[in-house]
Motif scaffolding. Structure first.
Motif, PDB file in Angstrom:
ATOM      1  N   ILE A  45       0.691  -1.235  -0.131  1.00  0.00           N
ATOM      2  CA  ILE A  45      -0.074   0.096  -0.080  1.00  0.00           C
ATOM      3  C   ILE A  45       0.875   1.131  -0.081  1.00  0.00           C
ATOM      4  CG2 ILE A  45      -1.972  -1.258   1.119  1.00  0.00           C
ATOM      5  CD1 ILE A  45      -1.108   0.643   3.756  1.00  0.00           C
ATOM      6  N   ILE A  46       1.995   1.216  -0.325  1.00  0.00           N
ATOM      7  CA  ILE A  46       3.151   2.465  -0.159  1.00  0.00           C
ATOM      8  C   ILE A  46       2.495   3.593  -0.943  1.00  0.00           C
ATOM      9  CG2 ILE A  46       5.152   3.197  -1.544  1.00  0.00           C
ATOM     10  CD1 ILE A  46       6.442   0.760   0.066  1.00  0.00           C
ATOM     11  N   PRO A  47       1.798   3.245  -2.410  1.00  0.00           N
ATOM     12  CA  PRO A  47       1.203   4.564  -3.030  1.00  0.00           C
ATOM     13  C   PRO A  47       0.198   5.147  -1.994  1.00  0.00           C
ATOM     14  CG  PRO A  47       1.247   2.946  -4.464  1.00  0.00           C
ATOM     15  CD  PRO A  47       1.585   2.308  -3.139  1.00  0.00           C
ATOM     16  N   PHE A  48      -0.729   4.442  -1.254  1.00  0.00           N
ATOM     17  CA  PHE A  48      -1.777   4.811  -0.580  1.00  0.00           C
ATOM     18  C   PHE A  48      -1.341   5.639   0.562  1.00  0.00           C
ATOM     19  CE2 PHE A  48      -4.789   3.988   3.005  1.00  0.00           C
ATOM     20  CZ  PHE A  48      -5.744   4.875   2.439  1.00  0.00           C
ATOM     21  N   ARG A 104       1.579   7.089   0.647  1.00  0.00           N
ATOM     22  CA  ARG A 104       2.262   8.512   0.367  1.00  0.00           C
ATOM     23  C   ARG A 104       1.196   9.569   0.307  1.00  0.00           C
ATOM     24  NH1 ARG A 104       5.203   6.889  -3.861  1.00  0.00           N
ATOM     25  NH2 ARG A 104       7.163   6.269  -2.776  1.00  0.00           N
ATOM     26  N   PHE A 105       0.016   9.047  -0.416  1.00  0.00           N
ATOM     27  CA  PHE A 105      -1.017   9.759  -0.583  1.00  0.00           C
ATOM     28  C   PHE A 105      -1.574  10.281   0.807  1.00  0.00           C
ATOM     29  CE2 PHE A 105      -5.755  10.044  -0.726  1.00  0.00           C
ATOM     30  CZ  PHE A 105      -5.840  11.152  -1.500  1.00  0.00           C
ATOM     31  N   ILE A 106      -1.805   9.557   1.920  1.00  0.00           N
ATOM     32  CA  ILE A 106      -2.127   9.858   3.010  1.00  0.00           C
ATOM     33  C   ILE A 106      -1.333  10.742   3.930  1.00  0.00           C
ATOM     34  CG2 ILE A 106      -2.774   9.102   5.431  1.00  0.00           C
ATOM     35  CD1 ILE A 106      -4.942   8.330   3.460  1.00  0.00           C
ATOM     36  N   VAL A 107      -0.181  10.280   4.064  1.00  0.00           N
ATOM     37  CA  VAL A 107       0.846  11.127   5.041  1.00  0.00           C
ATOM     38  C   VAL A 107       1.976  11.927   4.162  1.00  0.00           C
ATOM     39  CG1 VAL A 107       0.555  10.003   7.162  1.00  0.00           C
ATOM     40  CG2 VAL A 107       2.169   9.152   5.459  1.00  0.00           C
ATOM     41  N   GLY A 108       2.061  11.694   2.744  1.00  0.00           N
ATOM     42  CA  GLY A 108       3.131  12.333   1.996  1.00  0.00           C
ATOM     43  C   GLY A 108       4.127  11.702   1.861  1.00  0.00           C
ATOM     44  N   THR A 109       4.590  10.846   2.556  1.00  0.00           N
ATOM     45  CA  THR A 109       5.853   9.937   2.475  1.00  0.00           C
ATOM     46  C   THR A 109       5.655   8.660   2.670  1.00  0.00           C
ATOM     47  OG1 THR A 109       7.928   9.461   3.319  1.00  0.00           O
ATOM     48  CG2 THR A 109       6.497  10.517   4.882  1.00  0.00           C
ATOM     49  N   ALA A 110       6.385   7.657   2.139  1.00  0.00           N
ATOM     50  CA  ALA A 110       6.273   6.156   2.315  1.00  0.00           C
ATOM     51  C   ALA A 110       7.228   5.611   3.323  1.00  0.00           C
ATOM     52  CB  ALA A 110       6.390   5.550   0.973  1.00  0.00           C
ATOM     53  N   ILE A 111       8.237   6.640   3.701  1.00  0.00           N
ATOM     54  CA  ILE A 111       9.307   5.838   4.724  1.00  0.00           C
ATOM     55  C   ILE A 111       9.308   6.724   6.020  1.00  0.00           C
ATOM     56  CG2 ILE A 111      10.912   4.878   3.090  1.00  0.00           C
ATOM     57  CD1 ILE A 111      12.415   7.409   3.060  1.00  0.00           C
ATOM     58  N   GLY A 112       9.706   5.998   7.035  1.00  0.00           N
ATOM     59  CA  GLY A 112       9.789   6.772   8.352  1.00  0.00           C
ATOM     60  C   GLY A 112       8.598   6.344   9.139  1.00  0.00           C
ATOM     61  N   THR A 113       8.878   6.822  10.619  1.00  0.00           N
ATOM     62  CA  THR A 113       7.837   6.317  11.593  1.00  0.00           C
ATOM     63  C   THR A 113       6.434   6.628  11.369  1.00  0.00           C
ATOM     64  OG1 THR A 113       9.792   6.487  13.070  1.00  0.00           O
ATOM     65  CG2 THR A 113       7.548   6.081  14.153  1.00  0.00           C
ATOM     66  N   THR A 114       6.235   7.659  10.934  1.00  0.00           N
ATOM     67  CA  THR A 114       4.843   8.219  10.728  1.00  0.00           C
ATOM     68  C   THR A 114       4.179   7.424   9.575  1.00  0.00           C
ATOM     69  OG1 THR A 114       5.189  10.324  11.299  1.00  0.00           O
ATOM     70  CG2 THR A 114       3.280  10.131  10.098  1.00  0.00           C
ATOM     71  N   ALA A 115       4.976   7.149   8.429  1.00  0.00           N
ATOM     72  CA  ALA A 115       4.705   6.421   7.249  1.00  0.00           C
ATOM     73  C   ALA A 115       4.171   5.012   7.670  1.00  0.00           C
ATOM     74  CB  ALA A 115       5.627   6.222   6.183  1.00  0.00           C
ATOM     75  N   ALA A 116       5.008   4.614   8.621  1.00  0.00           N
ATOM     76  CA  ALA A 116       4.231   3.162   9.169  1.00  0.00           C
ATOM     77  C   ALA A 116       3.064   3.087   9.843  1.00  0.00           C
ATOM     78  CB  ALA A 116       5.630   2.634  10.228  1.00  0.00           C
TER      79      ALA A 116
END
Lengths: 216, 343
Positions: free
Chosen positions: A74-77, A79-91
């Protein structure tokens, strides 16, 4: 490079951050979803074959995807939600998507434990469906719901360990990168001890609250 | 008043259909304590649940005070349900709430002002004798106390009808009696019409004024309690009556009689109402050359009317016994011969 106290404290913080935020959003999804799964089923107060036959498979599908796969799928999703796909918040995004449906099943079970006679007495009093949910079902199921949330929280701690795959950090990530990949036995031991204590603490707290509510 | 008009209920599942109620016609008058008795599976629960529409009739009508509830909108139905209280075999109280909050629940649901709730709940708890338990939780109460809370809760919205679904089946005999006495007070002091289902004839005997006997989804017999107890027409009704009133000679006495070779006849004499007060047997003994031996007897009160039976043995010459028998028959009691001995 040896593991430092700072790194451990930061990992602890990251784990707690991921668990608590995912738990809040997961509950916001899991609780209503669990209620819907109960009340729309056949013979229940808001029987609705259409809604049930859509929600039920969605929950099943989400629950059948292994978390490590969900994480990357769900990486694209994310990225769409939090603006990035890596990092603690992205998890947090995949964690919520993982724990929400899981929690809905636990809540569903808790609500189904409530004696049918309670619902019948509510209907005899002329309670509306919303009143039945909020004045009868939820209060009666509360001790069980607390235990369900406890179980979900512990499940979340396990899932956060995999968040390292997308740079989420946390205790699990620390154990893998420092302990396993750099052969630091002490890191493994320390993180495992912390995780055990954390799980024990949460379970005890859950049990304590449950007993308080049930007045035991 | 509750009227069932050709009410039927059919349950359909994938592989079979069950006719739970077949063409029920029944009228429960205002002020009645109406008992419906039957074995489990007879359709009693479905019958009582049709009154407040927990079960919808498949065909026919159920009228409450002349109103067909199935014709009402959701909102009107909820309003109408406040006029029909219900209590249950397993009480169905909220474990998470105090006694006070349980009783207050129906009032809270209809957004009654707090001060009114406070007053009403205390009045009801006083009525059921649980004023001191307002802050207890259901888990801390005995079965009888839980049913008292159930009764208080059912009365909270001032209903004119109370449905009782096996209200004493989970209670011991002593507690049963106290709960039935309370229901009688509900009927008399609050003018509440009571419809009760049960499988225990003892319960019917203690408080009902009318009774219907159900079997296989049908009402096979209906009448005043005195009718059913004194002249049961069907085998099922007879069996229920026998469960509280014995009309057979105990085996031990029967054996003693068989060992006796004197000529005698044994009669069962049933008394109802004023005939219970007549000294019939002593007159028999004085007027005829027979010995009267009382083998078994019971006396009950149904709705304030004494009702009972005696099983007596008349010993003597056959002709004299026949004359005594004729005399007893004239006294407005039911007599029938049970067995004959010797001769």
């Amino acid at each position: 490079m040896e593991v430092s106290l700072d790194l451990i404290l930061q990992a602890c913080w990251e784990t707690l951050y991921m668990v608590s935020i995912s738990l809040v959003f997961g509950s916001l999804i899991g609780l209503p979803l669990g209620i819907l799964l109960v009340v729309t089923r056949k013979g229940h107060i808001l029987e609705n074959a259409f809604v049930f036959s859509i929600l039920n498979p969605i929950v099943n599908i989400l629950r059948s995807i292994p978390f490590i796969i969900l994480l990357v799928a769900i990486i694209p999703f994310t990225r769409f939600i939090v603006g990035t796909a890596i990092g603690t918040t992205a998890a947090i995004v995949p964690l919520v998507l993982h724990i929400g449906p899981y929690m809905s099943r636990l809540i569903e079970n808790s609500l189904l434990e409530v004696d049918k006679g309670i619902i019948e007495s509510a209907q005899a009093m002329g309670a509306t469906p919303l009143q039945i949910i909020f004045c009868f079902l939820l209060p009666e199921a509360l001790p069980s719901i607390v235990l369900s949330i406890t179980t979900a929280t512990i499940g979340l701690i396990g899932a956060t360990a995999m968040a390292g795959a997308i740079g989420g950090g946390g205790l699990g990530d620390l154990a893998i990168t420092y302990g396993y990949q750099r052969f630091s036995t002490i890191t493994i031991v320390v993180t495992v001890v912390i995780l055990v204590l954390l799980v024990q603490g949460i379970q005890s707290l859950g049990n304590l609250i449950e007993r308080k509510i049930r007045r035991m | 008043m509750i009227e069932f008009r050709n009410a039927s209920k059919i349950f359909k599942s994938e592989d079979r259909t069950i006719e739970a109620l077949k063409n029920i016609n029944l009228t429960i008058e205002k002020g009645d304590i109406f008992g419906v008795i039957g074995f489990s599976g007879a359709g009693k629960s479905t019958l009582i649940r049709m009154v407040n529409l927990l079960e919808k009739p498949t065909s026919g009508q159920v009228l409450v005070d002349g109103q067909d509830l199935s014709k009402l909108s959701e909102k009107e139905l909820r309003q109408a349900k406040k006029n029909i209280g219900m209590i249950f075999q397993h009480f169905n109280l909220l474990r998470s709430k105090t006694v006070f909050d349980n009783v207050a629940m129906p009032l809270k649901l209809s957004k009654t002002p707090k001060s009114v709730i406070e007053e009403r709940v205390h009045e009801l708890l006083h009525f059921v004798g649980l004023s001191d338990k307002a802050n207890s939780y259901p888990d801390q109460l005995s079965g009888g106390q839980k049913q008292r809370v159930g009764i208080a809760r059912a009365l909270a919205t001032n209903p004119s009808i109370l449905l009782c679904d096996e209200p004493t089946s989970a209670l011991d005999p002593q507690t049963t009696t106290s709960i039935l006495q309370l229901l009688k007070r509900v009927n008399q002091e609050y003018n509440v019409t009571i419809l009760m289902i049960t499988h225990e004839m003892e319960v019917i005997k203690q408080i009902c004024n009318r009774v219907a006997v159900m079997q296989n989804g049908e009402i096979i017999e209906e009448g005043t309690i005195l009718d059913i107890f004194s002249k049961p027409k069907t085998e099922t009704a007879r069996n229920f009556v026998r469960s509280v009133l014995r009309d057979e000679i105990p085996q031990s006495i029967f054996h003693i009689l068989q060992a006796n070779d004197k000529f005698s006849k044994i009669y069962n004499i049933e008394f109802i109402g004023e005939s219970s007060g007549k000294p019939i047997l002593s007159q028999v003994a004085k007027s005829f050359a027979v010995d009267v031996n009382i083998l078994f007897g019971s006396i009950n009160e149904l709705q304030g009317v004494p009702f009972g039976n005696l099983i007596v043995e008349l010993q003597g010459e056959e002709a004299e016994i026949a004359r005594a028998y004729d005399f007893i028959v004239q006294q407005n009691v039911l007599v029938n011969e049970v067995i004959r001995n010797g001769g």
